[in-house]
Each structure stands twice: as C-alpha cells, then as structure tokens.
Design an enzyme around this catalytic site. Structure first.
Site, PDB file in Angstrom:
ATOM      1  N   SER B  20      13.697   1.115  -7.519  1.00  0.00           N
ATOM      2  CA  SER B  20      13.970  -0.246  -7.968  1.00  0.00           C
ATOM      3  C   SER B  20      15.305  -0.348  -8.711  1.00  0.00           C
ATOM      4  O   SER B  20      15.623   0.482  -9.557  1.00  0.00           O
ATOM      5  CB  SER B  20      12.849  -0.705  -8.894  1.00  0.00           C
ATOM      6  N   CYS B 129      10.674  -0.538 -19.028  1.00  0.00           N
ATOM      7  CA  CYS B 129      12.081  -0.922 -19.123  1.00  0.00           C
ATOM      8  C   CYS B 129      12.599  -0.672 -20.535  1.00  0.00           C
ATOM      9  O   CYS B 129      12.086  -1.245 -21.494  1.00  0.00           O
ATOM     10  CB  CYS B 129      12.256  -2.389 -18.778  1.00  0.00           C
ATOM     11  N   GLY B 244      16.978  11.431 -10.731  1.00  0.00           N
ATOM     12  CA  GLY B 244      18.061  12.341 -10.398  1.00  0.00           C
ATOM     13  C   GLY B 244      18.004  12.938  -9.013  1.00  0.00           C
ATOM     14  O   GLY B 244      18.782  13.841  -8.704  1.00  0.00           O
TER      15      GLY B 244
HETATM   16  C1  LIG Z   1      21.333   0.010 -12.059  1.00  0.00           C
HETATM   17  C2  LIG Z   1      19.869   0.329 -12.215  1.00  0.00           C
HETATM   18  C3  LIG Z   1      18.933  -0.699 -12.235  1.00  0.00           C
HETATM   19  C4  LIG Z   1      17.580  -0.408 -12.372  1.00  0.00           C
HETATM   20  N1  LIG Z   1      16.660  -1.431 -12.355  1.00  0.00           N
HETATM   21  C5  LIG Z   1      15.330  -1.149 -12.406  1.00  0.00           C
HETATM   22  C6  LIG Z   1      14.345  -2.171 -12.297  1.00  0.00           C
HETATM   23  O1  LIG Z   1      14.662  -3.341 -12.121  1.00  0.00           O
HETATM   24  N2  LIG Z   1      13.015  -1.821 -12.384  1.00  0.00           N
HETATM   25  C7  LIG Z   1      12.629  -0.524 -12.556  1.00  0.00           C
HETATM   26  O2  LIG Z   1      11.439  -0.239 -12.624  1.00  0.00           O
HETATM   27  N3  LIG Z   1      13.543   0.478 -12.641  1.00  0.00           N
HETATM   28  C8  LIG Z   1      14.878   0.203 -12.563  1.00  0.00           C
HETATM   29  N4  LIG Z   1      15.791   1.224 -12.637  1.00  0.00           N
HETATM   30  C9  LIG Z   1      15.316   2.612 -12.798  1.00  0.00           C
HETATM   31  C10 LIG Z   1      15.271   3.346 -11.466  1.00  0.00           C
HETATM   32  O3  LIG Z   1      14.397   2.718 -10.566  1.00  0.00           O
HETATM   33  C11 LIG Z   1      14.846   4.808 -11.667  1.00  0.00           C
HETATM   34  O4  LIG Z   1      13.555   4.858 -12.233  1.00  0.00           O
HETATM   35  C12 LIG Z   1      15.801   5.563 -12.590  1.00  0.00           C
HETATM   36  O5  LIG Z   1      17.131   5.163 -12.339  1.00  0.00           O
HETATM   37  C13 LIG Z   1      15.700   7.089 -12.446  1.00  0.00           C
HETATM   38  O6  LIG Z   1      15.957   7.503 -11.140  1.00  0.00           O
HETATM   39  P1  LIG Z   1      17.435   8.014 -10.653  1.00  0.00           P
HETATM   40  O7  LIG Z   1      17.855   9.070 -11.603  1.00  0.00           O
HETATM   41  O8  LIG Z   1      17.209   8.497  -9.249  1.00  0.00           O
HETATM   42  O9  LIG Z   1      18.328   6.813 -10.698  1.00  0.00           O
HETATM   43  C14 LIG Z   1      17.151   0.934 -12.503  1.00  0.00           C
HETATM   44  C15 LIG Z   1      18.105   1.958 -12.480  1.00  0.00           C
HETATM   45  C16 LIG Z   1      19.448   1.687 -12.335  1.00  0.00           C
HETATM   46  C17 LIG Z   1      20.431   2.815 -12.316  1.00  0.00           C
END
Ligand SMILES: Cc1cc2nc3c(=O)[nH]c(=O)nc-3n(C[C@H](O)[C@H](O)[C@H](O)COP(=O)(O)O)c2cc1C
Ligand SMILES: Cc1cc2nc3c(=O)[nH]c(=O)nc-3n(C[C@H](O)[C@H](O)[C@H](O)COP(=O)(O)OP(=O)(O)OC[C@H]3O[C@@H](n4cnc5c(N)ncnc54)[C@H](O)[C@@H]3O)c2cc1C
Ligand SMILES: Cc1cc2nc3c(=O)[nH]c(=O)nc-3n(C[C@H](O)[C@H](O)[C@H](O)COP(=O)(O)OP(=O)(O)OC[C@H]3O[C@@H](n4cnc5c(N)ncnc54)[C@H](O)[C@@H]3O)c2cc1C
Ligand SMILES: Cc1cc2nc3c(=O)[nH]c(=O)nc-3n(C[C@H](O)[C@H](O)[C@H](O)COP(=O)(O)O)c2cc1C
Ligand code: FES
Ligand code: FES
Lengths: 259, 306, 306, 259
Positions: B20, B129, B244
């Site tokens: 997301s 969040c 990550g």
């Molecule tokens: C720009 C951005 C926006 C995000 N918006 C949401 C969101 O609207 N809802 C949510 O549950 N997580 C949101 N996340 C969190 C990601 O879904 C994810 O849980 C988090 O980034 C860790 O995973 P990653 O390291 O692969 O990015 C957001 C992350 C990023 C970087």
C-alpha cells in the site's frame, strides 16, 4: 511531436555514452536513446544507473534536454549524492531510464512564445527550440549566476532571439525581475513558459496572474516514483488540492498552481 | 514452477503483492508490466472521506531507505470504487483494499462500504500509520485497540478476508499479533514503517513538514524479518511479510521464517517494473533455496541445534 | 573553532565519542589517530566476570548496516582495570566504562568496582543489550527495571557521572527516558541497536548463531534521530545521541535535535580512522550549519510554524 | 621481512592500477603500494573503495599476495557484493587500505616447508615464496577445482617444487586427502603451512595433531573492523576461548585452534 500517453512509457536499460566536459559540475550527459520516437519538451525522465545498488533507492528526475534518433541528453548540475555519482559514470555503464514522464509545455505554432529560464531551468528549452514548428516566434530570456559558458545557451541563442543576464550580486536581482516583467508585457497575447528556481517562478507567476498573461510553469519537487504513485511530489493546484507534480505536471498553468 | 500461494480464502498466482502507498492504485504501473501477473495489489490507504494528506515536503531519501509522511492522501473509498476499481484486472489479480481510519467506528463503516464489492478480494486494516498522531499511532501501538478495530471490521466485512497490518514501533510485536488474532483477523501483514526523522542542518529544520515520518526500504529489512519471525511463532493465522523486500531472495527469506506471501513497497521506486522483475526471478531463487514449492519453503527455517 | 562540550560534570574536547563495542578498548585504534583527540572513548561492555560471548557467526552485513550478536564477550571489569585502562590516555580523554549486567545487584556491584578508579570518567549503563535474553532484554524494555538499575548504579558509583543507555525496541522511548531520569541518571545515551534478523536462503538457517541480533549503522540513523529528539523533549538531563552517525553532518543533526554529544559506532568499520576524520570535519560542518559553538547549535531545531 | 607491529599499521588511500584479466571471476588486483616497506606473508589487508558509499559498510579482507616497492597485489575470486564491485574498479579509482594486518606465517630458514593451498588459499603463498630466505626448502601442493590457468600457480611452480591436483568430482577428494597426508608425513621434522577452505584445513589439522607434526593454519571469517575491536571474527583457541582471527591470527598453530 506527440504527447505520449502513459501506457507507452517504458523502463529501459541503456548505455551511458559520455559527458560534454568531464571536469565541470555542469554536466551534459548523453545516453543511448531508449527507443523513444518522440517526446514533448518539458517532459522528464527518471535515471538510475544499474550499479547504484541500494544506498540511493530513488531514481533522479531530469528534464529531457534533447532527443534524437540515437541519443537522449539531459543537462544537470552536480548538487548531491545522486548527481555526483551520475557525473562519474563510465562509458558503457548501464542506466535504467523511465519516461518520457509528465505533460510538457504547450507549443502553439505562430504564437509569440517567451521562454524564461533560470539557471538549470534552461535544460528543457534546448529541445523545445529544436522541435518547435515555428521557432521564429520564440524568444529566450536566461537569468544565471555562474558564467554563461557552463550552459548550452550559446547554441540556443543561434537559433532564436535570446538574451541573458547574470546575477553577480543580490543587487542585480531587481534589474532581472524588471526585465522579466518588461518581456512578459511585450509578449502580451502570446505565451510565456518558465523553468527555474522557485523565487524566479514566483516572480513570473505573480506578474502573469496580475496581468492576466498566459504562462506555464515547470515545477521541481523531490521524487521517488516519478509516475504518480507515491504522492511524495505534490503541489497545491488552484483549488488547494494536492496533485502530483510528476504525473499532473511538471508543467502547470500559472494560475492553476500554488508555489 | 508452481508459485501459487493460498491463504485466508485467497488464491494468489505467486506470493508477490505490491504494498500500500507504493504502487498507487496499480494503474500507474500498467505500462511497466502486466498487472495480472502480480500475486496481488494493495491499493493506497483509503479513508471514508477524501484526505489531502500532510503538508510538503513529505518524503526524503535516507541510506538504503526513505522516510515518508504522506498522511494517507486519498480520494476516499467511494471515489476508489467508482473511478479506480473498475479499471483494475480484479478478476485475475487480488485487489486488496487498505483501510485507514481514526476510530473503531470508522473502521467498521469502511468495511461496510467495501463488504459488497465484488472487485475487492480482501481488506487490509492499517492500524499502524505512524504519520498521523490522531488515531493511527494510538491504534497501532495499543493491543486493545487492535483487537477492537479488528472486531469492528470483521463484523461488517461480509465474507471478505481481513488482514490486519501491524506497526513495528512496539515493545513486543507478538502481543500485537495475538491481539489481532483475538479480534478475529484472518491474516496479519507486517511491518509498516519504523518511526524516523531527518534534519537539514543548513536550515536546522526537520526535512519533513510533519517532523517525523515512516522509515521503509532495504534499511529496515532485518527488523522486518525479525518481526515476521516473531509474529509467525505467536499466532496460528497466516502472515504476509513486508519491509525492505527488493529481490526474490529477500522474499524467500520472509517465507522461510514463516510468511505465506510478501508485499513489495519501496523497491517499486528502484525502478517501476521491480515487482515484475522479482516475480520473474522467483524460480531461480527457489532453486537456490532447493525449494519445491512455496508451501514446502514456508516456515522451514532451520534453527541452531536442529 | 571551539568544539568543547560539557555535561554531567564531564568536559570533552569535542562531542565525538566512540561507541561501546565498536572501538574495542581504544588501543586497537592507536595507530590510526591520536586517541587524545577524541571527545571520549566508551570501551567494550564490561561484566563482573569474564564472558565468552555468543557462538559464531556473530556478525552479518546488511544494506547500509550490520547485525551483531557478540553477546558482550569481555575479559571482565577487573582485567580491564588492570590490563587496558593503564595504557589509555585517560588524563587527556574521557574513558567511559560501559556496564553490562543481568541483574540490578550486579549493576550495583560493577559500579562499586569502578567507583574509585581515577581513570574512569563516567559509567554508561547498558540496560538495552538485545542479544542476550536473560537479563538484558528485560531491563531495556521495562521502565521499572531501568529506574532500579539506575538507582543501584547511582548508589555505588561514588562521584562518577552515570549515563544510562537506552534501547529503541520499545513502544515509547520517552517513558524509558523518564524512567532513567527518575532513577537519578546524570545523562542518557541512545540508541542501542534495533532487534533484527537475517536468513541464508541456501541453508535456510539464520545467519547469526544467536538467531537474532542488533541492527546498527547508517540504516538506523533516522530511527535514532527520532528517538533522541523524543528523549530530549521528555527529560531535563543531557542526552548523548547514537545511531548510524558516519559524518560530521550526521553528528550535527543529533546535536540540532538536542543531543549534547554523540557516539560513533558502526562507522568505525568504514575505515578505522573514521572517528578522527569526523572530528577533522566538524568545523566545516559547523560553518554549514552557521553555528558559533556547540551550545548554540544544541536543540536549536526549528519546528514548522516557528 | 619484519613483523610490523600494530602501531605502524596505517589507513591509506591508494589508486587502483588494474587487474590481470578483466573478464575473469579470478581477479588479481593491483594497487599502488600504500607506503608499506615490508610485510610478513600470511598477513592481510582490508580494502574499501572510496566511492562505495554506505551500502556495504565493511571493508573486505584479502591476503597480501605480493608487495613490491611500487605495488600491492591481492588475488581474489568474485563471490558476492563486495568482490563483484572490486572487480569492476576503474583505473585511478581510490581504494582505502588498512594493513598489513594479523600475524603471518612462520618462515624459518633452511627448514623443509610444505605449503598446502586449497583454491583461493594460494594467494598468500605467492609472496611467501618470493620472500623466503631459502626457497629451495619450500614445496607447494595445490588442490583446486577450476582450471589451473585461473590461478597464479604456474609462476609459483617455476620457483619451487610444486604439484597440483584438481578436484573434478567428489570422488577425487579421497585421493587429494591421501596425497596431503603423504606429503605431510614426508615433510616430518619440517613445517606445514596451510590456507584454504575449512574442510581442507580440517584434514590438515587432524593429520598434524594426530602425527605431532608442526603446522600453521590460516583462517577466514567475516570481518567488520579487521583490527581486533568488534569481536565479530573470533574462533576458539586451544583452551576454548574466543580469540579474534584478525588480530590473533589469521595464522594459528594447528593444535591451538578449533576449526
Ligand atoms: C510513500 C509510502 C506510502 C505509504 N502509504 C501507506 C498506506 O497508505 N497504507 C499503509 O498501510 N502503508 C503505507 N505505506 C507502508 C508500506 O505499505 C510498507 O508497509 C512499508 O513501506 C514497508 O515496506 P517497504 O520497506 O517494502 O517499503 C507506505 C509506504 C511508503 C514508502
Ligand atoms: C521534473 C524535474 C526535472 C528536473 N530537471 C532537472 C534538469 O534538467 N537539470 C537539473 O540540474 N536538475 C533537474 N531537476 C532537479 C534534479 O532532479 C535534482 O537536482 C537532483 O535530483 C538532485 O539529486 P542529488 O542526489 O544530487 O541531490 P541530493 O540532495 O543528494 O538528493 C536527495 C534527494 O532530494 C532530491 N532533490 C534534491 N534537490 C532537488 C531538486 N532541486 N529538485 C527535485 N528533487 C531534488 C533528489 O532527487 C534526491 O531524491 C529536475 C527535477 C524535477 C522534479
Ligand atoms: C584474513 C582473510 C584473508 C582472505 N584472503 C582472501 C584472498 O586472498 N582471496 C580471496 O578470494 N578471498 C580471501 N578472503 C575471503 C574474502 O574476504 C571474501 O571472499 C570476501 O570478503 C567476500 O566478500 P563479498 O562482499 O564479495 O561477499 P558477500 O558474501 O557478499 O559478503 C558478505 C560479507 O560476508 C563476508 N564474507 C563472505 N565470504 C567470506 C569468506 N569466505 N571469508 C571471510 N568473509 C567472508 C564478507 O567479507 C562480507 O562482509 C580472505 C578472508 C580473510 C578473513
Ligand atoms: C559489534 C558491535 C558491538 C557492540 N557492543 C556493545 C556493547 O558491548 N555495549 C553497548 O552498550 N553497546 C554495544 N553496541 C552498540 C553500539 O554501541 C551502538 O549503540 C549501536 O551500534 C548504534 O550505533 P551505530 O549505528 O553508530 O553503530 C555494539 C555495536 C556493535 C556494532
Ligand atoms: S514522484 Fe511519486 S507521485 Fe510523483
Ligand atoms: S574483524 Fe573485528 S575483531 Fe576481527
């Protein structure tokens, strides 16, 4: 010169070909054309060298400065971690490119068109001039701080009516602003296109809105995705709503954006 | 090679789901790959009313990661259902709605709106969040609230599977995982972002207008993997690993510690086709792990002394 | 440029202290720079009895960081005092002992042993070791234990300043910070490592023999900065910032959010003279921040709307 | 050939000069000599290119393969993230080097000395042979998997009595082990020095301990600091105590270390 719609945008891996002057902080970087047939000046590309690994997870956005059948050129200044690494590429290094992105400037034929460039904001106008159907209607004004030789200005000035003003000291600024206003007034009935630092753009926006002049502004924000997905690059539009600069811009009507 | 995974009533072509907030509403990426190839798509966080999100700047790059404080900017759940969902290949790929709310009631209402929507495969409940103090933070860090929000969503979601997404900013992730399970969650997903901050020493200002933001990307992978490992040992329901993940190998690390599927977030910014590339690369990584299929690999971690 | 900082009765030449466990007993680095130039040296964690630490492997590199599960291998406090301390330039540089114990009593005993040692400038109480479940973890995450351990050390430490080092693996770092202050801490230092994990998908084993370990390095800097910011707002005592500091700019970010000094850990592995280089680079970074001296910069963060 | 004591170890930034074969995964990498006057073969150096940034925070340890007045050479195989980047250096790139580190092999003159190298374990013996006071007393045995041409073996075999055995299939292994034991027995009264993968070393250790033969083993562990500070690279010594491979080794008496 067709506006590419979003579905045609591709990620490609292309080879780095070279830079104009290896020693300078002002880098004209040339890559293989990633197979793009056309673009609309004002559009940009995201660049990320393949060997960057993970330390810098984002690509870097640059205006497309030139595109020909063989090559894609961007023009940038070394300012931080990404640009300093881009400036040190070796011929043959692969660069991942996605684009052309964003909307680009209007290019109405036979319309007096004033190009207002501040510093690195000159980059998109290189290709704008080369691709314009009626370049004799174009006029370029360039405000800069470092010497003119660092920019592709002279090549552009050969093709269109052009003038440049250097800001040596802060005292030069009022004169530059004055000249911009004069040129915009002279251009009444035409269109002004601007790209440059925020204070520069604000001057132009204020004068355009106050005088009811038609103007387009190209914005810069930090970008992660470049394709409208992360909502990291928003600005406020005329109604105060957040819109993505990468997908809804980077070019906005002067009266439809808050700087 | 069969890459299918099944959990909570969902059948996914492969375990790679886009996370997301990092993949928009999916449509932004349709020119970079065939969306139907994805295991699933979790769309941007949805709230009952449209939200403008936080002031700018909202993002900053950090070593091997990034901070974001978008503040759940979104057009509201109704606009999503009307304008975005019909354009998505929801018959072929699991489209998962991500629910953001600031109260238990609102979570229930959101579930109610989505419960009857054929195109929505599952609900992911974002109780974590970190960007918004009012509501979000309290929810994600308080086990009692996690249970209540889960119950509220379960009561109104019809037959949609409910995935509760946990925050890592807690003393004991196992307690939160059990709280969601107690509320009736069909699955868990974790981790959301770690609370972080950056300062511009030239201006002496926080880089983010929101002062603090959520850290994501490869930098946090070790923390995410540990949380998923702990959660998998704490509950009996399936777990979706997030945090990550940038390669097929990364995905398999999460599956090895017990995750059933994974979500790819920040890595979508490395290049917009990264999630598709990870799927392409899965068979090779499976061979490296000498894994016959996903079920065999899942939770097969060999602990010392075993 | 005057880089001096003073806190808790210590006067340091500059705010750069080397972090426990990453700079050995200091002597390992004497050929890479003049130890006397450092603001201070926190030596490897010391326990009452010698400890062999955890089994191998104990370290693994991660994106922009590393995991460690050394398990406080050390020769014991007596051996340190006899064999190492006399060789250190303790008259010119603050040598700070890092205390590791598994009970409140042991912490008190350690403080008692060190209280009379002229060469020890201060005690840093490690209530946050994530590597060892027996004792360490419980301490660092339980505010009541933090208060008790602090009190026990304060009672027996003579006139040595007591710095309590906090773990970031908690829901609310402010509560832990206040717990240490309530116990009589003269200063806080934070953060210790984030609990993380890595898996080798080829063998399907955790890379660390200890399964989990502590994440450190530039990857965690945003989390560390946020914790230090929150701790500085929560307490009245000075705070030493730790976590991912690799440059003079990084150090100044921590001072801007309120830290009085900083510790450099994993960055010592980038190259063994990195802490000296950071000191060399401080004046340039101070000019960038337009800061006259450390006191002026400290806590000068400009919040939005200010 | 003096043992450098720890106080003389320096961090230097030196230029990369080149590699022997750009296309191979077996890389002989040559750097400017960082100002070292001598070293003891078996010692190692930590290498970290200046432009690595932060993604890989650790240097990489390599045996010093050769040192002359102008150059420092290491010989390595590309196996992961660090070595693949090292193999792609460009001439002129700066590399931060700290060393010489660790203790090194004994080099008793006029003593029958058996060099037992397994795979990349051949690296330190290159310089060992070149620097030995009485090379006529040396004998090299080399066990390898990939073809001999990938290693600096032939140059070494010109200088000392040498033999090599390739492991084509697992069935070759018993023969290799048998040959190692034979050579060690023949060398009775002398000293055996070994460097190679752990199973290879274990064979040698077992035979040395069982037969009361003098042998030294060079160990490999992941290293963060390379200088004895982080305690990440320990092995167990004879009494079962953890000691740092980087600072107390990498060379250990066969009977004073647990593999
Ligand atoms: C720009 C951005 C926006 C995000 N918006 C949401 C969101 O609207 N809802 C949510 O549950 N997580 C949101 N996340 C969190 C990601 O879904 C994810 O849980 C988090 O980034 C860790 O995973 P990653 O390291 O692969 O990015 C957001 C992350 C990023 C970087
Ligand atoms: C649509 C668009 C077109 C652009 N065209 C050009 C161009 O033609 N020539 C040119 O020199 N520059 C251009 N820029 C700015 C250019 O993208 C930045 O200078 C560059 O990203 C800086 O990267 P860095 O890693 O060196 O800087 P760092 O400061 O190290 O970067 C840190 C992060 O901040 C972002 N960032 C920093 N400065 C800017 C900035 N001014 N604008 C946007 N993001 C920034 C970077 O992208 C990066 O994500 C453009 C920006 C946008 C949005
Ligand atoms: C004292 C010493 C001398 C060495 N001499 C040589 C030599 O002359 N030639 C040569 O080819 N190799 C040598 N090695 C091994 C070499 O250091 C590793 O192959 C190299 O560090 C792998 O790095 P990587 O980033 O490519 O691998 P990755 O697997 O990506 O590295 C991840 C981490 O694990 C560590 N690591 C991985 N494999 C090894 C290993 N076998 N030994 C130690 N650490 C490892 C790396 O240092 C790195 O920190 C030596 C190791 C030591 C300790
Ligand atoms: C190898 C290693 C060993 C450590 N040992 C100790 C220790 O003995 N006592 C302690 O309080 N902290 C120890 N730490 C934690 C560091 O002092 C520091 O708090 C942490 O690494 C975060 O800072 P950094 O990101 O700058 O490394 C250790 C860290 C590392 C990497
Ligand atoms: S950069 Fe992601 S929305 Fe514009
Ligand atoms: S590598 Fe740090 S102690 Fe050996």
């Amino acid at each position: 010169m067709v506006v590419r719609n979003c579905r045609e945008v591709k990620v490609q891996s292309v080879r780095f070909l070279g830079t104009w002057d290896e020693a300078s902080d002002f880098v004209e970087l040339t890559l293989e054309n990633p197979g793009w047939e056309s673009y609309r000046p004002g559009q940009f590309a995201m660049l990320r060298p393949k060997h960057w690994g993970l330390e810098l997870p984002w690509g870097r956005p640059f205006s497309i400065s030139r595109l020909d059948a063989e090559t894609l050129t961007v023009f940038f200044q070394v300012i931080g971690r990404g640009t300093s690494r881009l400036a040190r590429l070796n011929p043959g290094d692969e660069v991942v490119v996605w684009g052309p992105l964003g909307n680009g400037f209007s290019a109405p034929p036979e319309t007096p068109t004033l190009l207002l460039a501040g510093g690195m904001g000159i980059a998109p106008f290189r290709g704008y001039i080369e691709n314009h159907p009626t370049p004799e209607f174009l006029r370029l004004f360039f405000a800069h701080r470092v010497p003119l030789a660092n920019y592709p200005y002279l090549a552009m000035a050969e093709k269109v009516r052009a003038e440049a003003m250097q800001e040596h000291t802060p005292e030069d600024l009022p004169r530059i602003i004055e000249r911009i206003r004069e040129l915009m007034d002279e251009n009444h009935g035409g269109i002004a296109l601007a790209c440059g630092p925020t204070p520069f753009m604000r001057t132009i926006q204020e004068h355009a809105v106050a005088g009811g002049l038609r103007a387009e502004l190209s914005l810069e924000k930090s970008m992660a995705c470049g394709v409208g997905a992360c909502l990291g690059c928003v600005c406020k539009n005329g109604e105060g709503k957040h819109v993505q600069v990468c997908a809804r811009g980077p070019v906005f009507q002067a009266d439809a954006v808050q700087l | 090679m069969d890459l299918r995974v099944e959990f909570a009533g969902l059948v996914l072509k492969n375990p790679i789901i886009t996370a997301s907030g990092t993949f928009g509403f999916g449509l932004e990426f349709s020119s970079f790959g065939d969306l139907k190839r994805l295991g699933g798509i979790v769309v941007k966080g949805l709230s009952l009313k449209p939200r403008e999100g936080n002031a700018m700047p909202r993002i900053v790059e950090t070593p091997c990661g990034m901070l974001n404080a978008i503040g759940i900017q979104n057009p509201g759940v109704e606009a999503f259902l009307k304008d975005k969902l019909p354009l998505l290949p929801w018959r072929e790929t699991a489209i998962i709605a991500n629910l953001y709310a600031c109260s238990v009631e609102e979570f229930g209402d959101l579930a109610g709106v989505l419960s009857g929507e054929e195109g929505v495969a599952a609900l992911e409940v974002n109780v974590s969040c970190p960007n918004v103090t009012h509501g979000g933070a309290a929810f994600g860090q308080d086990p009692a609230q996690i249970t209540k929000a889960t119950e509220a969503v379960k009561k109104r979601c019809g037959n949609k599977p409910v995935i509760v997404k946990l925050s890592p900013n807690v003393t004991d992730i196992a307690v939160c995982a059990r709280a969601a399970e107690a509320g009736g969650a069909d699955a868990l997903s974790l981790i959301n972002t770690l609370l972080g901050m950056a300062v511009d020493i030239k201006t002496r200002k926080p880089v983010l207008a929101n002062v603090v933001g959520g850290l994501s990307g490869p930098a946090i992978k070790p923390v995410a993997l540990r949380c998923v490992y702990q959660a998998c040992r704490a509950v009996g329901i399936p777990v979706v690993g997030i945090g990550g993940i940038a390669s097929a190998e990364d995905a398999l690390e999460f599956i090895t510690v017990g995750a059933t599927a994974v979500e790819v977030g920040t890595a979508n910014f490395l290049r917009p086709d990264q999630s598709f590339r990870i799927i392409d690369d899965l068979p090779r990584a499976m061979l490296k792990a000498r894994a016959a299929d996903m079920a065999e690999l899942r939770g097969s971690l060999v602990l010392p002394g075993q």
